[in-house]
Design an enzyme around this catalytic site. Structure first.
Site, PDB file in Angstrom:
ATOM      1  N   TYR A  87      40.086  42.623  40.336  1.00 31.22           N
ATOM      2  CA  TYR A  87      39.471  43.604  39.451  1.00 31.22           C
ATOM      3  C   TYR A  87      38.287  43.008  38.688  1.00 31.22           C
ATOM      4  O   TYR A  87      37.194  43.582  38.657  1.00 31.22           O
ATOM      5  CB  TYR A  87      40.492  44.157  38.446  1.00 31.22           C
ATOM      6  CG  TYR A  87      39.807  44.877  37.320  1.00 31.22           C
ATOM      7  CD1 TYR A  87      39.308  46.152  37.500  1.00 31.22           C
ATOM      8  CD2 TYR A  87      39.578  44.246  36.086  1.00 31.22           C
ATOM      9  CE1 TYR A  87      38.619  46.807  36.493  1.00 31.22           C
ATOM     10  CE2 TYR A  87      38.892  44.894  35.076  1.00 31.22           C
ATOM     11  CZ  TYR A  87      38.418  46.163  35.288  1.00 31.22           C
ATOM     12  OH  TYR A  87      37.710  46.790  34.300  1.00 31.22           O
TER      13      TYR A  87
ATOM     14  N   GLU B 225      35.221  41.785  29.956  1.00 28.01           N
ATOM     15  CA  GLU B 225      36.310  42.145  30.868  1.00 28.01           C
ATOM     16  C   GLU B 225      37.558  41.313  30.599  1.00 28.01           C
ATOM     17  O   GLU B 225      38.678  41.821  30.657  1.00 28.01           O
ATOM     18  CB  GLU B 225      35.850  41.973  32.319  1.00 28.01           C
ATOM     19  CG  GLU B 225      34.841  43.000  32.786  1.00 28.01           C
ATOM     20  CD  GLU B 225      35.390  44.420  32.768  1.00 28.01           C
ATOM     21  OE1 GLU B 225      36.612  44.593  32.895  1.00 28.01           O
ATOM     22  OE2 GLU B 225      34.590  45.350  32.607  1.00 28.01           O
TER      23      GLU B 225
ATOM     24  N   ASP C 215      41.402  49.467  37.874  1.00 23.92           N
ATOM     25  CA  ASP C 215      42.292  49.122  36.759  1.00 23.92           C
ATOM     26  C   ASP C 215      43.276  50.268  36.534  1.00 23.92           C
ATOM     27  O   ASP C 215      43.351  51.211  37.339  1.00 23.92           O
ATOM     28  CB  ASP C 215      41.488  48.825  35.493  1.00 23.92           C
ATOM     29  CG  ASP C 215      40.799  50.055  34.906  1.00 23.92           C
ATOM     30  OD1 ASP C 215      40.816  51.127  35.548  1.00 23.92           O
ATOM     31  OD2 ASP C 215      40.258  49.948  33.790  1.00 23.92           O
TER      32      ASP C 215
END
Length: 339
Positions: free
Chosen positions: A118, A37, A136
């Site tokens: 996020y 990520e 996102d």
């Protein structure tokens, strides 16, 4: 709501058939998921996948990453840009080790250095199946189009609007799967340009398609004005040694290494002619455009260096993490003359 239930179910069915096969999916390892990520925050997935494999090979556990030096981490990150991501990843790894393992709550994940809403939701839902929506750019686009929402996505109101909707859409017990489904759908189907509306699994309930606004959504407020910076790099080479410094805090590329940097000042007298390698080399960052002139200086006598610079064996340059702009300078250098 019936529409939301239908939308969620349709996306899950679509994902089961069309979801991307990525090396960090299905591994159940919060460390590997977290590294992916962070890498993918500002990186294309094809480039990011290669970096993920290299990163996991060099630092297979969070303990290995925590034990590394910052120079090692930055060197492996070289070429990805946005180096604060690497520094934050490194600092957070040390936090995780100090507290005895990965936090298993959204609040705990959010407390890690560099981890925002996020990333906390993505890692928490995929690693621990926590019921948290990960929103996102792909998710903003899919939801804005499907529900016809024209609230600007880069405003506080927009952030709250889309996060609340995404949270409402989460299916019980399948948060991680649904988050990945939304991301993949936006990345491969409901794309910014030329989306696949004609064979879209949720076309019948898409408000943007119904009203002819697919190309207009999502809405963004105007960006900040891009600032231009002009400076020079002078590569000083003397008897197989080169002058480098580590960039200080408070500016771009913090912690990376560079040759003599000149901005808002005349070029110095180094006791030899300066060879111009390139002029006005353009490098674009998020909110600034850099224009750099590259010079080579090869003095007969070793000059006194400005504060912060040191002499480094040119053969060892690969051991130092360098900004991409400096690598472009290195690619233009003539070979060093033999002593």
């Amino acid at each position: 709501m019936m529409v939301q239930s239908s939308f969620t179910a349709s996306l899950l069915r679509w994902f089961a058939q069309y979801g991307r096969e990525l090396p960090w999916r299905g591994i159940g390892d919060p460390y590997g998921i977290w590294v992916s990520e962070v890498i993918l925050q500002q990186t294309r997935i094809d480039q990011g996948t290669d970096y993920w494999h290299r990163f996991m090979k060099r630092f297979p556990t969070v303990e290995a990453l925590a034990a590394a030096s910052e120079d090692e981490v930055l060197r492996l990150w070289q070429g990805l840009g946005y180096y604060s991501r690497a520094r934050n990843l490194h600092a957070a790894a040390r936090q995780i080790v100090e507290q005895g393992g990965f936090p298993r709550t959204i609040e705990g994940l959010r407390a890690l250095k560099g981890v925002g809403d996020y990333t906390a939701a993505a890692v928490g839902s995929m690693a621990f199946n926590l019921p948290a929506a990960a929103v996102d750019g792909n998710v903003y686009r899919v939801l804005a189009r499907h529900y016809g929402i024209d609230v600007p996505i880069n405003t506080t109101r927009g952030k709250h609007t889309f996060e609340a909707l995404a949270q409402e859409l989460l299916p019980a017990g399948e948060a991680g799967t649904f988050n990945q489904a939304l991301m993949d759908f936006g990345a491969t189907w409901c794309t910014p340009r030329s989306p696949r509306c004609m064979d879209c699994p949720v076309a019948e309930t898409c408000e943007a398609l119904r009203t002819g606004r697919v190309e207009c959504l999502p809405v963004k407020e105007k960006k900040l004005k891009v600032r231009e910076r002009r400076f020079s790099y002078i590569y000083i080479r003397h008897q197989g040694m080169v002058a480098l410094r580590r960039r200080p805090k408070g500016d771009i590329w913090q912690g990376l290494w560079e040759p003599l940097f000149i901005e808002d000042a005349p070029l110095p007298d180094l006791g030899c002619p300066l060879t111009l390698l390139a002029s006005g080399v353009k490098h674009v960052l998020t909110h600034r455009v850099l224009l750099a002139d590259f010079y080579l200086a090869e003095p007969d006598e070793r000059p006194e260096l400005a504060e912060g610079y040191q002499w480094i064996d040119e053969r060892n340059l690969d051991d130092y993490a360098l900004p991409r702009l400096v690598i472009r300078l290195l690619e233009l250098l003539p070979a060093s003359s033999p002593d």
